[in-house]
Motif scaffolding. Structure first.
Motif, PDB file in Angstrom:
ATOM      1  N   ARG A  39      40.178  37.635  59.340  1.00 55.93           N
ATOM      2  CA  ARG A  39      40.809  37.411  58.031  1.00 55.93           C
ATOM      3  C   ARG A  39      42.310  37.166  58.137  1.00 55.93           C
ATOM      4  O   ARG A  39      42.986  37.017  57.121  1.00 55.93           O
ATOM      5  N   ALA A  40      42.819  37.122  59.369  1.00 59.07           N
ATOM      6  CA  ALA A  40      44.271  37.103  59.545  1.00 59.07           C
ATOM      7  C   ALA A  40      44.780  35.757  60.055  1.00 59.07           C
ATOM      8  O   ALA A  40      44.086  35.037  60.782  1.00 59.07           O
ATOM      9  N   VAL A  41      46.009  35.447  59.654  1.00 56.61           N
ATOM     10  CA  VAL A  41      46.763  34.356  60.257  1.00 56.61           C
ATOM     11  C   VAL A  41      48.176  34.872  60.517  1.00 56.61           C
ATOM     12  O   VAL A  41      48.755  35.565  59.675  1.00 56.61           O
ATOM     13  N   LEU A  42      48.692  34.584  61.697  1.00 55.86           N
ATOM     14  CA  LEU A  42      50.042  34.979  62.064  1.00 55.86           C
ATOM     15  C   LEU A  42      50.953  33.774  61.927  1.00 55.86           C
ATOM     16  O   LEU A  42      50.581  32.658  62.306  1.00 55.86           O
ATOM     17  N   SER A  43      52.157  33.980  61.402  1.00 56.78           N
ATOM     18  CA  SER A  43      53.094  32.866  61.233  1.00 56.78           C
ATOM     19  C   SER A  43      54.506  33.334  61.524  1.00 56.78           C
ATOM     20  O   SER A  43      54.811  34.526  61.476  1.00 56.78           O
ATOM     21  N   SER A  44      55.371  32.352  61.831  1.00 54.24           N
ATOM     22  CA  SER A  44      56.774  32.661  62.084  1.00 54.24           C
ATOM     23  C   SER A  44      57.574  31.366  62.150  1.00 54.24           C
ATOM     24  O   SER A  44      57.041  30.302  62.490  1.00 54.24           O
ATOM     25  N   PHE A  45      58.868  31.485  61.817  1.00 54.58           N
ATOM     26  CA  PHE A  45      59.788  30.383  62.048  1.00 54.58           C
ATOM     27  C   PHE A  45      60.177  30.310  63.527  1.00 54.58           C
ATOM     28  O   PHE A  45      60.758  29.328  63.976  1.00 54.58           O
ATOM     29  N   HIS A  46      59.871  31.371  64.267  1.00 56.25           N
ATOM     30  CA  HIS A  46      60.136  31.425  65.705  1.00 56.25           C
ATOM     31  C   HIS A  46      58.875  30.934  66.407  1.00 56.25           C
ATOM     32  O   HIS A  46      57.945  31.701  66.674  1.00 56.25           O
ATOM     33  N   HIS A  47      58.815  29.654  66.700  1.00 58.02           N
ATOM     34  CA  HIS A  47      57.574  29.039  67.145  1.00 58.02           C
ATOM     35  C   HIS A  47      57.141  29.496  68.532  1.00 58.02           C
ATOM     36  O   HIS A  47      55.934  29.544  68.826  1.00 58.02           O
ATOM     37  N   ALA A  48      58.088  29.863  69.374  1.00 55.93           N
ATOM     38  CA  ALA A  48      57.722  30.395  70.685  1.00 55.93           C
ATOM     39  C   ALA A  48      56.947  31.705  70.546  1.00 55.93           C
ATOM     40  O   ALA A  48      56.081  32.027  71.369  1.00 55.93           O
ATOM     41  N   ASN A  93      48.169  36.945  55.642  1.00 55.84           N
ATOM     42  CA  ASN A  93      49.104  36.144  56.427  1.00 55.84           C
ATOM     43  C   ASN A  93      50.278  37.051  56.798  1.00 55.84           C
ATOM     44  O   ASN A  93      51.034  37.467  55.928  1.00 55.84           O
ATOM     45  N   VAL A  94      50.382  37.369  58.068  1.00 53.25           N
ATOM     46  CA  VAL A  94      51.461  38.228  58.554  1.00 53.25           C
ATOM     47  C   VAL A  94      52.559  37.338  59.119  1.00 53.25           C
ATOM     48  O   VAL A  94      52.362  36.653  60.122  1.00 53.25           O
ATOM     49  N   GLU A  95      53.718  37.340  58.457  1.00 54.77           N
ATOM     50  CA  GLU A  95      54.856  36.578  58.970  1.00 54.77           C
ATOM     51  C   GLU A  95      55.727  37.486  59.819  1.00 54.77           C
ATOM     52  O   GLU A  95      56.242  38.506  59.332  1.00 54.77           O
ATOM     53  N   LEU A  96      55.908  37.123  61.058  1.00 54.39           N
ATOM     54  CA  LEU A  96      56.770  37.880  61.969  1.00 54.39           C
ATOM     55  C   LEU A  96      58.208  37.422  61.758  1.00 54.39           C
ATOM     56  O   LEU A  96      58.536  36.250  61.952  1.00 54.39           O
ATOM     57  N   LYS A  97      59.060  38.349  61.339  1.00 55.76           N
ATOM     58  CA  LYS A  97      60.464  38.023  61.058  1.00 55.76           C
ATOM     59  C   LYS A  97      61.302  38.216  62.329  1.00 55.76           C
ATOM     60  O   LYS A  97      62.169  39.084  62.391  1.00 55.76           O
ATOM     61  N   ASN A  98      61.021  37.395  63.306  1.00 61.10           N
ATOM     62  CA  ASN A  98      61.694  37.530  64.599  1.00 61.10           C
ATOM     63  C   ASN A  98      62.474  36.285  64.979  1.00 61.10           C
ATOM     64  O   ASN A  98      62.774  36.072  66.156  1.00 61.10           O
ATOM     65  N   GLU A 139      50.443  37.474  51.560  1.00 58.09           N
ATOM     66  CA  GLU A 139      51.396  37.132  52.608  1.00 58.09           C
ATOM     67  C   GLU A 139      52.440  38.235  52.642  1.00 58.09           C
ATOM     68  O   GLU A 139      52.846  38.730  51.587  1.00 58.09           O
ATOM     69  N   LEU A 140      52.816  38.664  53.829  1.00 53.94           N
ATOM     70  CA  LEU A 140      53.835  39.708  53.954  1.00 53.94           C
ATOM     71  C   LEU A 140      54.676  39.472  55.199  1.00 53.94           C
ATOM     72  O   LEU A 140      54.318  38.666  56.068  1.00 53.94           O
ATOM     73  N   ASP A 141      55.794  40.190  55.272  1.00 51.42           N
ATOM     74  CA  ASP A 141      56.759  40.020  56.360  1.00 51.42           C
ATOM     75  C   ASP A 141      56.871  41.319  57.145  1.00 51.42           C
ATOM     76  O   ASP A 141      56.884  42.406  56.553  1.00 51.42           O
ATOM     77  N   VAL A 142      56.981  41.198  58.470  1.00 49.97           N
ATOM     78  CA  VAL A 142      57.062  42.414  59.280  1.00 49.97           C
ATOM     79  C   VAL A 142      58.238  42.384  60.253  1.00 49.97           C
ATOM     80  O   VAL A 142      58.618  41.331  60.765  1.00 49.97           O
ATOM     81  N   GLN A 143      58.786  43.579  60.468  1.00 47.80           N
ATOM     82  CA  GLN A 143      59.849  43.814  61.434  1.00 47.80           C
ATOM     83  C   GLN A 143      59.573  45.156  62.104  1.00 47.80           C
ATOM     84  O   GLN A 143      58.605  45.837  61.758  1.00 47.80           O
ATOM     85  N   LEU A 144      60.435  45.536  63.027  1.00 46.51           N
ATOM     86  CA  LEU A 144      60.273  46.827  63.697  1.00 46.51           C
ATOM     87  C   LEU A 144      61.375  47.789  63.281  1.00 46.51           C
ATOM     88  O   LEU A 144      62.547  47.409  63.205  1.00 46.51           O
ATOM     89  N   SER A 145      60.983  49.023  63.009  1.00 42.01           N
ATOM     90  CA  SER A 145      61.958  50.070  62.725  1.00 42.01           C
ATOM     91  C   SER A 145      62.616  50.517  64.027  1.00 42.01           C
ATOM     92  O   SER A 145      62.223  50.102  65.126  1.00 42.01           O
ATOM     93  N   LYS A 146      63.589  51.394  63.901  1.00 42.87           N
ATOM     94  CA  LYS A 146      64.317  51.905  65.070  1.00 42.87           C
ATOM     95  C   LYS A 146      63.373  52.579  66.063  1.00 42.87           C
ATOM     96  O   LYS A 146      63.571  52.492  67.285  1.00 42.87           O
ATOM     97  N   ASP A 147      62.327  53.228  65.544  1.00 43.05           N
ATOM     98  CA  ASP A 147      61.387  53.927  66.421  1.00 43.05           C
ATOM     99  C   ASP A 147      60.118  53.120  66.687  1.00 43.05           C
ATOM    100  O   ASP A 147      59.106  53.662  67.123  1.00 43.05           O
ATOM    101  N   GLY A 148      60.171  51.798  66.436  1.00 41.57           N
ATOM    102  CA  GLY A 148      59.083  50.921  66.863  1.00 41.57           C
ATOM    103  C   GLY A 148      57.900  50.807  65.939  1.00 41.57           C
ATOM    104  O   GLY A 148      56.870  50.241  66.319  1.00 41.57           O
TER     105      GLY A 148
END
Length: 246
Positions: free
Chosen positions: A136-145, A107-112, A34-43
């Motif tokens: 092999r992937a599942v996407l997850s987030s606390f931002h349900h939309a 499991n990719v958690e989107l930190k959005n 499981e890991l968390d992802v965000q975007l850098s300044k350059d995307g």
């Protein structure tokens, strides 16, 4: 069989969300990471939990105030420097390139849920497709939309709703959103809710399960998976529970 997901890799014994942590999770018996992802300044899609780099690196400031090149120069070894030495913040692409040569789930958690990160869903899905890791992937987030958006963009990739204290009937909520799973905080989900959710065909993967007694309890309920900082402990406990069941 219960699948074991290493939380941010093997975050109990290695620096979270780093390549050494992900490699350790595989070696310690995890079925997935499981890991968390965000975007850098350059995307660039980068792997880090907090919206700032303050806690886990030797830098200061928001993740999205740095370019990826700048982020990669920060030391993300956190409190494990003596064990691992310098660790960089990886890009999601770096992790997926490595993962492609393994059998691990991801499991990719989107930190959005705090910052909007416009385009994050599209970028993550593009990378999963590039490395043919959709099955092999599942996407997850606390931002349900955001999960609804992912479902619309990629109906072939499983989505999961993350929550601490959830709805009364989480299986109905998940079905309404088109999600295939719930990822609840283990401390706030009752046994009957687990059983009913599974009975309705919705996967259940509680987080972050670090104590053996809770691992055993959830394994006996036959949850779909658990997310833990200690995949080696979970693997041992699962083997013990399997022997008891024979």
């Amino acid at each position: 069989m219960v699948k074991i997901f290493g939380h941010r890799g093997a975050a109990g014994t290695y620096p979270e969300n780093t390549m050494p942590s992900f490699r350790a999770a595989e070696q310690l018996g995890a079925d997935g990471i499981e890991l968390d992802v965000q975007l850098s300044k350059d995307g660039t899609v980068v792997v880090i939990h907090d919206e700032t780099v303050n806690r886990t690196t030797n830098g200061r400031g928001r993740v999205n105030s740095y370019t990826y090149e700048e982020l990669s120069r920060l030391d993300a070894s956190h409190s494990f420097y003596k064990k691992t030495g310098f660790c960089s913040i990886p890009s999601l692409e770096e992790v997926l390139r490595w993962l492609q040569g393994t059998q691990l789930l991801i499991n990719v958690e989107l930190k959005n849920n705090k910052l909007p990160y416009r385009g994050l869903e599209e970028s993550v899905i593009h990378l999963l497709r590039k490395y043919e890791l959709e099955p092999r992937a599942v996407l997850s987030s606390f931002h349900h939309a955001s999960m609804v958006k992912c479902r619309e963009l990629a109906p072939d990739i499983e989505t999961a709703v993350l929550y601490k204290r959830g709805p009364h009937k989480p299986w109905e909520y998940a079905q309404k959103l088109g999600a295939g799973a719930i990822h609840p905080n283990y401390a706030y989900i009752a046994d009957p809710v687990v059983e009913l959710t599974l009975a309705h065909g919705i996967a259940v993967r509680p987080y972050t399960v670090n104590k053996e007694k809770y691992m055993r309890k959830l394994m006996r309920l036959q949850v779909t998976g658990i997310v833990t900082d200690y995949p080696e402990v979970a693997r041992r406990v699962l083997q013990e529970e399997q022997r008891k069941g024979r």
